[in-house]
Design an enzyme around this catalytic site. Structure first.
Site, PDB file in Angstrom:
ATOM      1  N   GLU A  92       0.840  -1.203   0.000  1.00 12.25           N
ATOM      2  CA  GLU A  92       0.000   0.000   0.000  1.00 12.25           C
ATOM      3  C   GLU A  92       0.871   1.247   0.000  1.00 12.25           C
ATOM      4  O   GLU A  92       1.997   1.223   0.507  1.00 12.25           O
ATOM      5  CB  GLU A  92      -0.857   0.031   1.270  1.00 12.25           C
ATOM      6  CG  GLU A  92      -2.246  -0.567   1.118  1.00 12.25           C
ATOM      7  CD  GLU A  92      -3.197   0.335   0.340  1.00 12.25           C
ATOM      8  OE1 GLU A  92      -2.726   1.229  -0.406  1.00 12.25           O
ATOM      9  OE2 GLU A  92      -4.413   0.143   0.454  1.00 12.25           O
ATOM     10  N   ASP A  93       0.341   2.327  -0.558  1.00 14.00           N
ATOM     11  CA  ASP A  93       1.017   3.609  -0.415  1.00 14.00           C
ATOM     12  C   ASP A  93       0.770   4.161   0.990  1.00 14.00           C
ATOM     13  O   ASP A  93       1.680   4.661   1.634  1.00 14.00           O
ATOM     14  CB  ASP A  93       0.541   4.612  -1.493  1.00 14.00           C
ATOM     15  CG  ASP A  93      -0.972   4.673  -1.610  1.00 14.00           C
ATOM     16  OD1 ASP A  93      -1.658   3.712  -1.196  1.00 14.00           O
ATOM     17  OD2 ASP A  93      -1.495   5.685  -2.097  1.00 14.00           O
ATOM     18  N   ASP A 101      -4.466   4.615   6.454  1.00 13.05           N
ATOM     19  CA  ASP A 101      -5.015   5.760   7.189  1.00 13.05           C
ATOM     20  C   ASP A 101      -6.025   5.214   8.203  1.00 13.05           C
ATOM     21  O   ASP A 101      -5.647   4.775   9.288  1.00 13.05           O
ATOM     22  CB  ASP A 101      -5.655   6.697   6.143  1.00 13.05           C
ATOM     23  CG  ASP A 101      -6.084   8.039   6.683  1.00 13.05           C
ATOM     24  OD1 ASP A 101      -6.685   8.069   7.771  1.00 13.05           O
ATOM     25  OD2 ASP A 101      -5.845   9.075   6.035  1.00 13.05           O
ATOM     26  N   ILE A 151      -2.087  14.109   2.720  1.00 13.60           N
ATOM     27  CA  ILE A 151      -0.882  14.293   1.893  1.00 13.60           C
ATOM     28  C   ILE A 151      -1.181  13.955   0.418  1.00 13.60           C
ATOM     29  O   ILE A 151      -2.136  13.218   0.128  1.00 13.60           O
ATOM     30  CB  ILE A 151       0.308  13.431   2.398  1.00 13.60           C
ATOM     31  CG1 ILE A 151      -0.048  11.928   2.416  1.00 13.60           C
ATOM     32  CG2 ILE A 151       0.788  13.887   3.764  1.00 13.60           C
ATOM     33  CD1 ILE A 151       1.143  11.008   2.642  1.00 13.60           C
TER      34      ILE A 151
HETATM   35  O1  LIG Z   1      -6.689   3.287   5.308  1.00 20.22           O
HETATM   36  P1  LIG Z   1      -7.719   3.936   4.431  1.00 20.22           P
HETATM   37  O2  LIG Z   1      -8.471   5.026   5.139  1.00 20.22           O
HETATM   38  O3  LIG Z   1      -8.630   2.941   3.768  1.00 20.22           O
HETATM   39  O4  LIG Z   1      -6.921   4.734   3.287  1.00 20.22           O
HETATM   40  C1  LIG Z   1      -5.947   4.126   2.494  1.00 20.22           C
HETATM   41  C2  LIG Z   1      -6.332   4.018   1.054  1.00 20.22           C
HETATM   42  O5  LIG Z   1      -6.686   5.312   0.541  1.00 20.22           O
HETATM   43  C3  LIG Z   1      -6.068   5.494  -0.720  1.00 20.22           C
HETATM   44  O6  LIG Z   1      -6.826   4.907  -1.742  1.00 20.22           O
HETATM   45  P2  LIG Z   1      -8.121   5.625  -2.415  1.00 20.22           P
HETATM   46  O7  LIG Z   1      -9.363   4.992  -1.864  1.00 20.22           O
HETATM   47  O8  LIG Z   1      -7.981   7.094  -2.286  1.00 20.22           O
HETATM   48  O9  LIG Z   1      -7.980   5.185  -3.922  1.00 20.22           O
HETATM   49  P3  LIG Z   1      -6.722   5.451  -4.906  1.00 20.22           P
HETATM   50  O10 LIG Z   1      -5.637   4.502  -4.453  1.00 20.22           O
HETATM   51  O11 LIG Z   1      -7.225   5.128  -6.248  1.00 20.22           O
HETATM   52  O12 LIG Z   1      -6.301   6.881  -4.739  1.00 20.22           O
HETATM   53  C4  LIG Z   1      -4.762   4.739  -0.575  1.00 20.22           C
HETATM   54  O13 LIG Z   1      -4.202   4.412  -1.835  1.00 20.22           O
HETATM   55  C5  LIG Z   1      -5.140   3.543   0.245  1.00 20.22           C
HETATM   56  O14 LIG Z   1      -5.501   2.432  -0.564  1.00 20.22           O
HETATM   57  N1  LIG Z   2      -4.085  11.442  -1.159  1.00 17.78           N
HETATM   58  C1  LIG Z   2      -4.339  10.819  -0.015  1.00 17.78           C
HETATM   59  N2  LIG Z   2      -5.080   9.707   0.008  1.00 17.78           N
HETATM   60  C2  LIG Z   2      -5.294   9.154   1.211  1.00 17.78           C
HETATM   61  N3  LIG Z   2      -5.987   8.033   1.511  1.00 17.78           N
HETATM   62  C3  LIG Z   2      -5.925   7.896   2.838  1.00 17.78           C
HETATM   63  N4  LIG Z   2      -5.217   8.874   3.410  1.00 17.78           N
HETATM   64  C4  LIG Z   2      -4.807   9.670   2.405  1.00 17.78           C
HETATM   65  C5  LIG Z   2      -4.028  10.873   2.370  1.00 17.78           C
HETATM   66  O1  LIG Z   2      -3.549  11.438   3.367  1.00 17.78           O
HETATM   67  N5  LIG Z   2      -3.843  11.399   1.123  1.00 17.78           N
END
Ligand SMILES: O=P(O)(O)OC[C@H]1O[C@H](OP(=O)(O)OP(=O)(O)O)[C@H](O)[C@@H]1O
Ligand SMILES: Nc1nc2[nH]cnc2c(=O)[nH]1
Length: 187
Positions: free
Chosen positions: A112-113, A116, A166
């Site tokens: 994961e990136d 949260d 972020i």
């Molecule tokens: O712990 P959490 O609160 O679930 O947040 C984490 C997730 O949020 C972002 O994805 P997002 O749903 O924004 O989709 P994306 O990866 O396409 O930006 C990120 O890439 C994680 O997968």
């Molecule tokens: N861009 C972005 N996506 C998120 N998804 C969960 N937390 C974050 C954050 O801090 N930034």
């Protein structure tokens, strides 16, 4: 040595849609954190070929750099999950592209990136529960410890950050900012 345009750029605030962001984590710091995770994971998986699963969209840059640092045999796949709308979680994590690979008996490391609230990894944990894996581990470049309230163990953590939004290095604000090579924090 850092070039002058880079130093100036580091000090620069950016705007994405209606929000302003300030420089937070440099490309060098990101690279060191990813290299450290790759070293740790390769030490733990010396005897086998792990399957890394990147969580799209956000993790594409982390995964790309991670793979360059991971020197042992490994496999890679992606899954697409999403739950964020702008800067808020919708609390509903949707699987947008799934896996079509048999993972029976395999060691899987989800990459994961960011973790949260933990809603996304909780959903992934459920999703992989009936896949008869040898083991399932979670790796994330960023963790927000103040926001994360789930019981699932996060095995590999790059950088712990405060609970502020972020962008950059794969992370977006309403679609923008994924292509930034440094990470910025909401001002
Ligand atoms: O712990 P959490 O609160 O679930 O947040 C984490 C997730 O949020 C972002 O994805 P997002 O749903 O924004 O989709 P994306 O990866 O396409 O930006 C990120 O890439 C994680 O997968
Ligand atoms: N861009 C972005 N996506 C998120 N998804 C969960 N937390 C974050 C954050 O801090 N930034």
């Amino acid at each position: 040595m850092l070039s002058l345009p880079f130093i100036l750029n580091l000090k620069m605030e950016i705007q994405l849609h209606d929000k302003h962001f300030v420089p937070f984590i440099s490309a060098d710091e990101l690279d060191s954190a990813i290299a450290k995770m790759a070293k740790q994971i390769s030490k733990d998986f010396q005897e086998e070929v792990p399957v890394f699963i990147g969580v799209l969209n956000g993790a594409f840059m982390v995964v790309s750099d991670f793979m360059k640092h991971y020197k042992n045999p490994c496999e890679l796949s992606f899954i697409k999950m999403a739950s964020y709308d702008g800067m808020e979680t919708t609390h509903e994590v949707k699987q947008l592209i799934g896996l079509n690979q048999d993972l029976t008996g395999r060691s899987v490391v989800i990459i994961e990136d960011i973790v949260d609230t933990g809603n996304t990894i909780e959903e992934l944990h459920k999703l992989f529960a009936d896949k008869n894996l040898k083991q399932l581990k979670f790796a994330t470049l960023f963790l927000k410890p103040e926001a994360y309230k789930k019981d699932i163990k996060i095995d590999y953590i790059g950088i712990e950050i405060e609970n502020k939004f972020i962008v950059g290095f794969g992370l977006d604000y309403d679609g923008l900012g994924r292509n930034l090579s440094e990470v910025y924090q909401l001002k």
